[in-house]
Design a protein around this motif. Structure first.
Motif, PDB file in Angstrom:
ATOM      1  N   GLY A   1     -34.285 -53.912  38.303  1.00 63.36           N
ATOM      2  CA  GLY A   1     -33.987 -52.706  39.064  1.00 63.36           C
ATOM      3  C   GLY A   1     -33.362 -51.669  38.153  1.00 63.36           C
ATOM      4  O   GLY A   1     -32.894 -51.984  37.052  1.00 63.36           O
ATOM      5  N   THR A   2     -33.350 -50.440  38.626  1.00 63.43           N
ATOM      6  CA  THR A   2     -32.697 -49.410  37.828  1.00 63.43           C
ATOM      7  C   THR A   2     -31.177 -49.636  37.805  1.00 63.43           C
ATOM      8  O   THR A   2     -30.497 -49.145  36.918  1.00 63.43           O
ATOM      9  N   SER A   3     -30.675 -50.412  38.771  1.00 64.52           N
ATOM     10  CA  SER A   3     -29.253 -50.775  38.727  1.00 64.52           C
ATOM     11  C   SER A   3     -28.943 -51.701  37.557  1.00 64.52           C
ATOM     12  O   SER A   3     -27.791 -51.823  37.140  1.00 64.52           O
ATOM     13  N   MET A   4     -29.936 -52.398  37.052  1.00 65.94           N
ATOM     14  CA  MET A   4     -29.751 -53.207  35.841  1.00 65.94           C
ATOM     15  C   MET A   4     -29.808 -52.290  34.615  1.00 65.94           C
ATOM     16  O   MET A   4     -29.139 -52.531  33.613  1.00 65.94           O
ATOM     17  N   ALA A   5     -30.624 -51.257  34.682  1.00 60.76           N
ATOM     18  CA  ALA A   5     -30.793 -50.350  33.545  1.00 60.76           C
ATOM     19  C   ALA A   5     -29.530 -49.513  33.322  1.00 60.76           C
ATOM     20  O   ALA A   5     -29.095 -49.302  32.185  1.00 60.76           O
ATOM     21  N   CYS A   6     -28.922 -49.065  34.416  1.00 58.34           N
ATOM     22  CA  CYS A   6     -27.811 -48.130  34.290  1.00 58.34           C
ATOM     23  C   CYS A   6     -26.610 -48.672  33.521  1.00 58.34           C
ATOM     24  O   CYS A   6     -26.060 -47.960  32.684  1.00 58.34           O
ATOM     25  N   PRO A   7     -26.203 -49.932  33.764  1.00 56.56           N
ATOM     26  CA  PRO A   7     -25.057 -50.438  32.996  1.00 56.56           C
ATOM     27  C   PRO A   7     -25.299 -50.450  31.489  1.00 56.56           C
ATOM     28  O   PRO A   7     -24.346 -50.298  30.714  1.00 56.56           O
ATOM     29  N   HIS A   8     -26.543 -50.620  31.069  1.00 59.20           N
ATOM     30  CA  HIS A   8     -26.815 -50.563  29.635  1.00 59.20           C
ATOM     31  C   HIS A   8     -26.477 -49.178  29.099  1.00 59.20           C
ATOM     32  O   HIS A   8     -25.863 -49.037  28.037  1.00 59.20           O
ATOM     33  N   ALA A   9     -26.876 -48.164  29.836  1.00 61.05           N
ATOM     34  CA  ALA A   9     -26.610 -46.800  29.398  1.00 61.05           C
ATOM     35  C   ALA A   9     -25.117 -46.491  29.469  1.00 61.05           C
ATOM     36  O   ALA A   9     -24.568 -45.810  28.592  1.00 61.05           O
ATOM     37  N   ALA A  10     -24.446 -47.037  30.492  1.00 59.02           N
ATOM     38  CA  ALA A  10     -23.002 -46.817  30.616  1.00 59.02           C
ATOM     39  C   ALA A  10     -22.272 -47.467  29.447  1.00 59.02           C
ATOM     40  O   ALA A  10     -21.308 -46.918  28.904  1.00 59.02           O
ATOM     41  N   GLY A  11     -22.748 -48.659  29.049  1.00 57.24           N
ATOM     42  CA  GLY A  11     -22.153 -49.355  27.907  1.00 57.24           C
ATOM     43  C   GLY A  11     -22.330 -48.542  26.632  1.00 57.24           C
ATOM     44  O   GLY A  11     -21.411 -48.448  25.802  1.00 57.24           O
ATOM     45  N   VAL A  12     -23.486 -47.933  26.476  1.00 51.55           N
ATOM     46  CA  VAL A  12     -23.739 -47.095  25.302  1.00 51.55           C
ATOM     47  C   VAL A  12     -22.818 -45.875  25.326  1.00 51.55           C
ATOM     48  O   VAL A  12     -22.231 -45.495  24.301  1.00 51.55           O
ATOM     49  N   ALA A  13     -22.656 -45.294  26.511  1.00 45.83           N
ATOM     50  CA  ALA A  13     -21.766 -44.131  26.632  1.00 45.83           C
ATOM     51  C   ALA A  13     -20.344 -44.512  26.215  1.00 45.83           C
ATOM     52  O   ALA A  13     -19.667 -43.779  25.484  1.00 45.83           O
ATOM     53  N   ALA A  14     -19.898 -45.703  26.651  1.00 41.84           N
ATOM     54  CA  ALA A  14     -18.559 -46.164  26.288  1.00 41.84           C
ATOM     55  C   ALA A  14     -18.461 -46.375  24.781  1.00 41.84           C
ATOM     56  O   ALA A  14     -17.446 -46.037  24.151  1.00 41.84           O
ATOM     57  N   TYR A  15     -19.512 -46.906  24.208  1.00 38.14           N
ATOM     58  CA  TYR A  15     -19.540 -47.155  22.760  1.00 38.14           C
ATOM     59  C   TYR A  15     -19.419 -45.841  21.991  1.00 38.14           C
ATOM     60  O   TYR A  15     -18.616 -45.716  21.058  1.00 38.14           O
ATOM     61  N   VAL A  16     -20.187 -44.853  22.398  1.00 40.90           N
ATOM     62  CA  VAL A  16     -20.127 -43.541  21.732  1.00 40.90           C
ATOM     63  C   VAL A  16     -18.710 -42.964  21.861  1.00 40.90           C
ATOM     64  O   VAL A  16     -18.135 -42.444  20.908  1.00 40.90           O
ATOM     65  N   LYS A  17     -18.148 -43.128  23.043  1.00 45.03           N
ATOM     66  CA  LYS A  17     -16.801 -42.590  23.311  1.00 45.03           C
ATOM     67  C   LYS A  17     -15.747 -43.225  22.383  1.00 45.03           C
ATOM     68  O   LYS A  17     -14.787 -42.556  21.999  1.00 45.03           O
ATOM     69  N   THR A  18     -15.923 -44.499  22.032  1.00 47.95           N
ATOM     70  CA  THR A  18     -14.909 -45.130  21.189  1.00 47.95           C
ATOM     71  C   THR A  18     -14.864 -44.491  19.801  1.00 47.95           C
ATOM     72  O   THR A  18     -13.833 -44.518  19.142  1.00 47.95           O
ATOM     73  N   PHE A  19     -15.986 -43.949  19.340  1.00 49.64           N
ATOM     74  CA  PHE A  19     -15.993 -43.278  18.034  1.00 49.64           C
ATOM     75  C   PHE A  19     -15.645 -41.804  18.145  1.00 49.64           C
ATOM     76  O   PHE A  19     -15.263 -41.174  17.164  1.00 49.64           O
ATOM     77  N   HIS A  20     -15.821 -41.247  19.334  1.00 51.25           N
ATOM     78  CA  HIS A  20     -15.555 -39.816  19.536  1.00 51.25           C
ATOM     79  C   HIS A  20     -14.758 -39.642  20.818  1.00 51.25           C
ATOM     80  O   HIS A  20     -15.282 -39.105  21.796  1.00 51.25           O
ATOM     81  N   PRO A  21     -13.500 -40.110  20.809  1.00 55.61           N
ATOM     82  CA  PRO A  21     -12.727 -40.073  22.052  1.00 55.61           C
ATOM     83  C   PRO A  21     -12.597 -38.659  22.618  1.00 55.61           C
ATOM     84  O   PRO A  21     -12.396 -38.492  23.819  1.00 55.61           O
ATOM     85  N   GLU A  22     -12.735 -37.658  21.749  1.00 57.10           N
ATOM     86  CA  GLU A  22     -12.539 -36.285  22.218  1.00 57.10           C
ATOM     87  C   GLU A  22     -13.812 -35.693  22.830  1.00 57.10           C
ATOM     88  O   GLU A  22     -13.768 -34.617  23.405  1.00 57.10           O
ATOM     89  N   TRP A  23     -14.933 -36.372  22.722  1.00 59.71           N
ATOM     90  CA  TRP A  23     -16.179 -35.811  23.245  1.00 59.71           C
ATOM     91  C   TRP A  23     -16.151 -35.751  24.770  1.00 59.71           C
ATOM     92  O   TRP A  23     -15.706 -36.685  25.434  1.00 59.71           O
ATOM     93  N   SER A  24     -16.688 -34.685  25.299  1.00 60.75           N
ATOM     94  CA  SER A  24     -16.776 -34.533  26.755  1.00 60.75           C
ATOM     95  C   SER A  24     -17.943 -35.395  27.254  1.00 60.75           C
ATOM     96  O   SER A  24     -18.825 -35.770  26.478  1.00 60.75           O
TER      97      SER A  24
END
Ligand SMILES: *[C@@H]1O[C@H](CO)[C@@H](O)[C@H](O)[C@H]1NC(C)=O
Ligand SMILES: *[C@@H]1O[C@H](CO)[C@@H](O)[C@H](O)[C@H]1NC(C)=O
Ligand SMILES: *[C@@H]1O[C@H](CO)[C@@H](O)[C@H](O)[C@H]1NC(C)=O
Ligand SMILES: *[C@@H]1O[C@H](CO)[C@@H](O)[C@H](O)[C@H]1NC(C)=O
Length: 494
Positions: A439-462
């Motif tokens: 389901g797309t509900s399985m797909a979304c957490p992957h993208a959310a995890g990637v967003a969190a990963y990016v945020k850890t390197f760029h905490p100031e990014w909006s």
């Protein structure tokens, strides 16, 4: 989120909505539908009492009988408005009131691992920023979670970040830990515990601002079927990964046919007699219905211990009820079936392959077969957009490309409530802590995890910057194999 990603030092909190109460009201008022009446921003007057104003407004269009039981919820915190059961004419009359900005029908969004992370390029050796990881709070808005799941264990975590000001109010029997640092529930339930679904899911809010990751809807593959198409939302479609579950049917004449399902039963080399539905039917059923294994059409005495052929995938329930050893099902769908866990040995075959079984049966006096336990193969066609995934373009703004990216959403290993006693079919009494879901509900957490990963390197990014980074570093998809598709979420080391 998953056994392997549970090491990620991310703290989660959840806001969980349960839709059951609302759905109940929908069925009890067949000519009325749930509508949201939006009245703009809240009045700043101190004596303003939104809920009584809402009821008055509703009573105004109701005229004769009481409106009280039609008002489901008054909103008075972030905006002014209410949710109510309305007929079309009541909705129109309300929309004309001067206090009302707009009235629109409520949309129920679909609720929406192991191999998938590596297939995205996110392997165990990825460079990580553990300092900022432990300072990141992720919000999930979904139908709830099962807090005891191993995936949500807080054992490897330190205390919540100092900036965390939320609380754990998950309701009845809901305990937080160092991974689930907070919880709340809303609407017609007494707990944020989820025994309906599953993976921590579809909506993720990042601290400081909000990045909503929303699934692209499982409603069907037509163009323009994407839901959640607002420009500020990261909309995620579902695609396959290169791990594919298959199972083999071996006929008495040695012919091997590849079917699709997740079948955990091992026949230990044993062959079973094969009959069709009409050979195993009860006296009261006609052949045509018996051949699809329609409810109550199979005679327990005749099918017991045999493999029964059913001309429709829905026949699996009847085959199980009647005590068949297993079943071979014809996939009549237009689209390729996603393999799903089956409660008895069962293989789902495409029509041509199913026909090969029936012609073998006609040529044999005592047809026999075995259904082998599922195995995984490498699927070189991946990534393909899943047939069930919502597709763009946005129906509101046609030149807005949506979904933004696709992420793994086919046959993903996900945490599962163990009490559910329903791996997929109601009659399946196996209890599992992990299940293979799609389901797309399985797909979304992957993208959310990637967003969190990016945020850890760029905490100031909006959130917008993170969304932009995800979209502009995604890889193009093969547009011959995926009509109209553009980007596939893939993490690369740079
Ligand atoms: C709380 O939920 C867990 C998980 O289902 C269960 O094992 C436990 O018995 C429940 N406790 C209470 C007090 O209901
Ligand atoms: C079911 O099997 C019987 C006996 O082999 C055969 O006569 C009949 O045509 C089959 N029905 C279908 C729909 O294949
Ligand atoms: C089921 O099959 C058995 C054995 O042929 C037969 O005695 C019985 O009457 C059948 N029952 C029904 C409901 O068709
Ligand atoms: C793209 O898909 C088509 C059709 O499936 C296939 O023939 C082609 O080899 C694919 N191209 C690449 C680069 O994989």
């Amino acid at each position: 989120m998953t056994p392997s990603s549970s090491k990620l030092q991310l703290h989660c909190f959840g806001l969980f909505l349960t839709l059951t109460a609302i759905l109940f009201h929908v069925s009890a008022n067949e000519d009325r539908k749930l509508h949201i009446v939006y009245m703009g921003s809240l009045s700043t007057k101190e004596e303003y009492a939104p809920s009584s104003q809402h009821l008055n407004l509703l009573q105004g269009v109701r005229k004769t009988s009481s409106a009280e039981n039609l008002l489901l919820r008054s909103y008075g915190r972030s905006f002014n408005g209410f949710a109510a059961m309305l007929s079309d004419s009541e909705a129109k009359r309300l929309a004309r009131s001067k206090e009302v900005v707009s009235v629109f029908p409520s949309i129920t969004y679909q609720l929406q691992t192991t191999r998938s992370w590596s297939f995205m390029g996110f392997n165990e050796t990825m460079v990580r920023n553990s300092v900022s990881e432990s300072d990141l709070v992720i919000g999930a808005l979904d139908s709830g979670i099962w807090p005891e799941s191993e995936s949500f264990s807080g054992d490897a975590f330190g205390p919540p970040p100092k900036k965390w000001k939320g609380s754990c109010k998950g309701g009845r029997n809901f305990t937080c830990n160092n991974k689930i640092i907070g919880a709340r529930y809303y609407s017609g339930t007494d707990s944020a515990r989820d025994d309906v679904v599953v993976a921590i899911g579809a909506f993720h809010a990042m601290d400081k601002g909000i990045l909503i990751c929303q699934a692209a809807g499982n409603e069907g593959p037509g163009l323009g079927s994407v839901s959640s198409a607002a420009p500020w939302i990261l909309t995620v479609g579902a695609r396959s990964i290169d791990r594919k579950f298959i199972d083999k049917v071996v006929l008495g004449n040695g012919l091997e046919i590849i079917g699709s399902s997740i079948n955990t039963f091992d026949p230990n080399g044993e062959d079973f007699s094969v009959i069709n539905g009409s050979q195993g039917k009860t006296t009261k059923c006609i052949d045509m219905l018996a051949n699809t294994c329609m409810e109550d059409c199979l005679n327990n005495t005749l099918v017991k211990g045999k493999i029964v052929l059913c001309d429709d995938t829905s026949g699996i329930m009847e085959a199980k009820r009647a005590g068949a050893f297993g079943t071979i099902l014809r996939d009549n769908g237009m689209y390729e079936a996603v393999p799903y866990p089956v409660p008895i040995p069962a293989a789902i075959l495409k029509s041509d392959e199913y026909d090969a079984v029936t012609s073998y049966m006609q040529s044999s006096q005592k047809p026999i077969a075995k259904i082998l336990k599922s195995e995984t193969i490498i699927d070189s066609t991946a990534p393909l957009v899943a047939d069930f995934s919502g597709r763009g373009p946005s129906r509101i703004v046609g030149d807005l490309l949506k979904p933004d990216v696709v992420a793994p959403g086919v046959d993903i290993l996900a945490a599962f409530p163990p009490n559910l006693a329903r791996v997929r079919h109601p009659s399946d009494k196996r209890s599992v802590e992990y299940n293979i879901l799609y389901g797309t509900s399985m797909a979304c957490p992957h993208a959310a995890g990637v967003a969190a990963y990016v945020k850890t390197f760029h905490p100031e990014w909006s959130p917008s910057a993170i969304r932009s980074a995800i979209m502009t570093t995604a890889l193009p998809m093969n547009s011959t194999a995926n009509y109209g598709a553009e980007f596939v979420l893939k993490i690369t080391d740079n």
